[in-house]
Write an enzyme that holds these catalytic residues in place. Sequence first.
Site: not given
Length: 258
Positions: A34, A82
């Site tokens: 991330d 996503n």
Amino acid sequence: MSRALATTPLPDRLPLPPQLDPQRLPAHVALIMDGNGRWARQRGLPRVMGHRAGVETLKRTLRLCSDWGIEALTCYAFSTENWSRPGEEVAFLMTLFERVLARELEGLMKEQVRIRFLGDLEQLPEGLQNLIADATARTSANGGIHFNVCTNYGGRRELVQAARHLAERAAAGQLDPAAIDEALFAAELQTAGEGDPDLLIRTSGERRLSNFLLWQLAYAELHITDVLWPDFDEAALLAALLDYQGRQRRFGGVEAAR
Ligand code: FPP
């Protein structure tokens, strides 16, 4: 899984840092990569440049894990959630995955990496699906690190699919519901045949699982670092492994049980 890497003669292997105990390395490391977007923003770059830098970090991390004798690395490249990112970013990521796979396949072969993709792959662009099928087949007999790339992956979806499949088999009279135990359930998951991760590393400071390997991470040690993924270097990996080696794993018992 055998410690094939410890015996495979690979050229120019990076040595294990002396601070680490080779007997107590995690066999399987899971990664939530991330912070690519924030890394790019800090530099005044478009978000996608963060993803490009993130690929280099992933290559370096895979190499280090392989050289240091870790048996499996499972990373979260693209979640089922996503797809809700801006269309251009999703398209960039899909093209990036294709380019990287095409470009790196020979290197993966040389390093004896066995790559697999976990997730609902049929929703990916066809060109990417073909590259995935080719890379999976070509590396399937490699004896080195198992590199699992979770792409269009969601932990809840994986669990629902496993439950549905078991229910179908029971409804068809092929399976006694009373025979369903943890081992049978785990065999229905995309990670079947792979040991559960011992260590989960999440970069950029967020403290959540984000629908990643919900079943498999049940007993994993968690290492959360503020380092943004593109900046995750050898020192950051070493810190994660030292953190892991400092933990006492009890698996719900009173002392290290395995
Ligand atoms: C999270 O950062 C990162 C991603 C969603 C993509 C990660 C993908 C790669 C590093 C490429 C992997 C490539 C292959 C071929 C396996 P973010 O965008 O959520 O960053 P932010 O939280 O700062 O916005």
